[in-house]
Design a protein around this motif. Structure first.
Motif, mmCIF file in Angstrom:
data_model
loop_
_atom_site.group_PDB
_atom_site.id
_atom_site.type_symbol
_atom_site.label_atom_id
_atom_site.label_comp_id
_atom_site.label_asym_id
_atom_site.label_seq_id
_atom_site.Cartn_x
_atom_site.Cartn_y
_atom_site.Cartn_z
ATOM 1 N N CYS A 380 39.932 31.934 40.879
ATOM 2 C CA CYS A 380 39.465 32.937 39.922
ATOM 3 C C CYS A 380 39.784 34.334 40.446
ATOM 4 O O CYS A 380 40.032 34.524 41.638
ATOM 5 N N SER A 381 39.751 35.299 39.546
ATOM 6 C CA SER A 381 39.988 36.684 39.948
ATOM 7 C C SER A 381 38.940 37.590 39.320
ATOM 8 O O SER A 381 38.350 37.269 38.292
ATOM 9 N N TYR A 382 38.692 38.729 39.961
ATOM 10 C CA TYR A 382 37.791 39.741 39.422
ATOM 11 C C TYR A 382 38.198 41.088 40.000
ATOM 12 O O TYR A 382 38.991 41.162 40.951
ATOM 13 N N MET A 383 37.635 42.169 39.445
ATOM 14 C CA MET A 383 38.004 43.508 39.883
ATOM 15 C C MET A 383 36.771 44.303 40.294
ATOM 16 O O MET A 383 35.706 44.180 39.696
ATOM 17 N N SER A 384 36.901 45.122 41.329
ATOM 18 C CA SER A 384 35.835 46.026 41.749
ATOM 19 C C SER A 384 35.983 47.342 41.011
ATOM 20 O O SER A 384 37.000 47.593 40.360
ATOM 21 N N VAL A 385 34.966 48.180 41.130
ATOM 22 C CA VAL A 385 34.978 49.437 40.394
ATOM 23 C C VAL A 385 36.067 50.381 40.876
ATOM 24 O O VAL A 385 36.455 51.308 40.167
ATOM 25 N N ASP A 386 36.583 50.174 42.098
ATOM 26 C CA ASP A 386 37.644 51.048 42.590
ATOM 27 C C ASP A 386 39.034 50.569 42.187
ATOM 28 O O ASP A 386 40.044 51.110 42.625
ATOM 29 N N GLY A 387 39.113 49.536 41.337
ATOM 30 C CA GLY A 387 40.384 49.069 40.828
ATOM 31 C C GLY A 387 41.064 48.024 41.683
ATOM 32 O O GLY A 387 42.223 47.681 41.439
ATOM 33 N N THR A 388 40.359 47.506 42.694
ATOM 34 C CA THR A 388 40.939 46.475 43.545
ATOM 35 C C THR A 388 40.691 45.103 42.939
ATOM 36 O O THR A 388 39.585 44.807 42.505
ATOM 37 N N LYS A 389 41.721 44.304 42.925
ATOM 38 C CA LYS A 389 41.596 42.957 42.364
ATOM 39 C C LYS A 389 41.356 41.956 43.486
ATOM 40 O O LYS A 389 42.079 41.942 44.488
ATOM 41 N N TYR A 390 40.335 41.131 43.320
ATOM 42 C CA TYR A 390 39.967 40.129 44.313
ATOM 43 C C TYR A 390 40.166 38.734 43.725
ATOM 44 O O TYR A 390 40.127 38.538 42.512
ATOM 45 N N TYR A 391 40.363 37.777 44.633
ATOM 46 C CA TYR A 391 40.503 36.381 44.220
ATOM 47 C C TYR A 391 39.459 35.529 44.932
ATOM 48 O O TYR A 391 39.163 35.750 46.117
ATOM 49 N N SER A 392 38.917 34.583 44.229
ATOM 50 C CA SER A 392 37.965 33.631 44.798
ATOM 51 C C SER A 392 38.389 32.216 44.436
ATOM 52 O O SER A 392 38.996 31.978 43.382
ATOM 53 N N LYS A 393 38.053 31.298 45.328
ATOM 54 C CA LYS A 393 38.278 29.882 45.049
ATOM 55 C C LYS A 393 36.927 29.209 44.855
ATOM 56 O O LYS A 393 36.048 29.301 45.711
ATOM 57 N N LEU A 394 36.773 28.546 43.724
ATOM 58 C CA LEU A 394 35.514 27.857 43.414
ATOM 59 C C LEU A 394 35.691 26.362 43.644
ATOM 60 O O LEU A 394 36.487 25.702 42.969
ATOM 61 N N LEU A 395 34.941 25.842 44.587
ATOM 62 C CA LEU A 395 35.061 24.455 45.014
ATOM 63 C C LEU A 395 34.576 23.495 43.936
ATOM 64 O O LEU A 395 33.518 23.695 43.335
ATOM 65 N N THR A 396 35.339 22.435 43.707
ATOM 66 C CA THR A 396 34.951 21.404 42.735
ATOM 67 C C THR A 396 34.968 20.010 43.358
ATOM 68 O O THR A 396 35.016 19.012 42.645
#
Length: 475
Positions: A380-396
């Motif tokens: 998954c991906s999301y963005m912080s208020v400073d415009g940086t894009k982060y990625y996370s892995k969600l375990l299944t």
């Protein structure tokens, strides 16, 4: 108001976003910006009645042998007036104020001034200076993780006094339980009010503040994300773990000492409560570095909910089983005792193993085995208020493939075991399992609302892969 937490999504990577990047705004990460009428009504209810609920439970044991019904019946039938009950309630004393002040000051000293040394000789323990998760503003705070050390030092001194020095009675907490309640309330309200004033005039990080414009919501849920004084005193970590959780096991020990003094023995039910809750407390401190990635630290702002809740709600209502057993000692049959112990241990195993699986997955960036297989996940991906894009892995995979919050399922099994140890004569000790069921179910919904706001369509892919929240095939 609870130490029972959901781990944040594992492994996070980042890259700078471009104007064409899509993702959910980090403005939705953390507590709400806007307050609906239901949230406001709930907050007003808790602000008005939560302190009364705590008082009612403690008073019912002090004056009514832990019956929750008899005080109401006396009032409704005119046998007593509110003033009669209040007049019999112990007041704040200098002794209680001194005990509480020394207790909190001692925990502050252990937290701020004694760097952790346990990680140097305990294999597998992660302590010392650790980094927390990225805040909504993109900051990364450092913490001195020394809770296990504080717990050990505190309990070594407790037992040294009980068996050698005899400076005070092991029943000191029980003997001053209601006067200490007033002290805990004073601290809870004081720190919550200070945190709110601080957020307006000298916030630690102004970019991590959220103002809704609603005084009651901001006071309860908090404005500052990580209020701090100096380099190391972090309000959230201190009040979530110390002094309330360190005191948890001491409170239970004081109850056991009172039971020994009253009846000449400590019942197996009291031992069970001390052991099972002691395991949970030790687990919390052993995994304090992991706790830096939980909802309390990663999402919740610091307000009355955490400040007062950790000073009053946690130590007074999470220890009801031991308090009840002082007034109603229960000697369980061997089979029942073993069954309750196994329920608690299995619940703990599920709770710990589930969290370990996610922690292992996060630390290795998915390069590990869970149940002997390569883990499955959704990125998954999301963005912080400073415009940086982060990625996370969600375990299944593993337990996380069974349900999205299966660690809570284990937590509830342990909670039920605490209550069952008290028998079925009164409903008071069962408040805990009712409360935890409501709390963790609400936490599931609250966390998933955040995750949907944070991850958007990626979260929908995750919930499709893991459709159940707590109980596979049911909920």
């Amino acid at each position: 108001m609870a130490a029972h937490q959901e781990k944040k999504p594992p492994e996070e990577r980042k890259r700078k976003s471009t104007p064409n990047d899509t993702g959910t705004s980090q403005a939705q990460w953390g507590r709400a910006w806007e307050v609906d009428w239901f949230s406001l009504a709930s907050i007003l209810f808790l602000l008005m009645f939560a302190p009364l609920i705590v008082y009612y439970f403690v008073m019912s044991c002090d004056q009514y042998q832990c019956s929750l019904v008899d005080p109401l019946l006396d009032l409704l039938m005119g046998k007593k007036h509110l003033s009669d009950i209040w007049d019999k309630t112990p007041t704040l004393t200098y002794r209680a104020a001194s005990i509480y002040t020394l207790w909190v000051a001692f925990q502050v000293v252990l937290y701020v001034f004694i760097p952790d040394f346990c990680h140097k000789f305990l294999p597998g323990y992660v302590g010392g200076v650790q980094e927390g998760a990225v805040t909504p503003a993109g900051a990364v705070n450092k913490y001195e993780v020394n809770g296990l050390q504080a717990w050990i030092i505190t309990h070594v001194l407790w037992f040294a006094n009980a068996y050698y020095f005899h400076f005070f009675s092991p029943t000191i907490i029980f003997d001053n339980w209601i006067p200490l309640l007033w002290c805990a309330n004073i601290l809870g309200y004081a720190v919550s009010t200070f945190a709110m004033i601080k957020s307006y005039f000298f916030p630690t990080n102004a970019k991590d503040c959220k103002f809704t414009g609603n005084f009651f919501y901001d006071y309860m849920m908090g404005i500052e994300f990580n209020p701090r004084i100096g380099k190391w005193f972090d309000f959230k970590l201190f009040f979530n773990g110390r002094p309330g959780i360190v005191a948890w096991t001491l409170i239970n020990l004081s109850y056991a000492a009172e039971q020994q003094e009253r009846y000449g023995q400590v019942t197996n039910s009291m031992i069970l409560v001390n052991v099972l809750q002691g395991i949970y407390v030790l687990d919390f401190f052993w995994n304090e570095a992991w706790y830096l990635k939980t909802i309390d630290i990663c999402h919740d702002h610091f307000g009355w909910y955490l400040g007062w809740g950790d000073c009053v709600w946690l130590p007074y209502l999470y220890t009801l089983q031991g308090l009840y057993l002082v007034y109603h000692p229960v000697q369980l049959g061997t089979a029942n005792a073993i069954g309750i112990l196994m329920l608690g241990l299995i619940g703990y195993y599920i709770f710990r193993t589930t969290n370990h699986q996610k922690d292992l997955f996060r630390r290795t960036n998915g390069n590990c085995k869970i149940w002997g297989k390569k883990p499955e996940y959704i990125e998954c991906s999301y963005m912080s208020v400073d415009g940086t894009k982060y990625y996370s892995k969600l375990l299944t995979s593993g337990f996380w493939g069974w349900a999205r919050h299966f660690n809570y399922t284990g937590d509830l099994m342990g909670s039920l075991a605490y209550c069952l140890a008290c028998g079925f004569e009164h409903i008071l000790p069962y408040f805990y399992i009712v409360y935890m069921t409501i709390l963790l179910t609400h936490r599931c919904i609250r966390d998933e609302h955040r995750c949907f706001s944070k991850y958007g369509k990626d979260w929908k892919r995750y919930t499709a892969a893991v459709p159940y929240r707590l109980i596979p095939g049911i909920f």
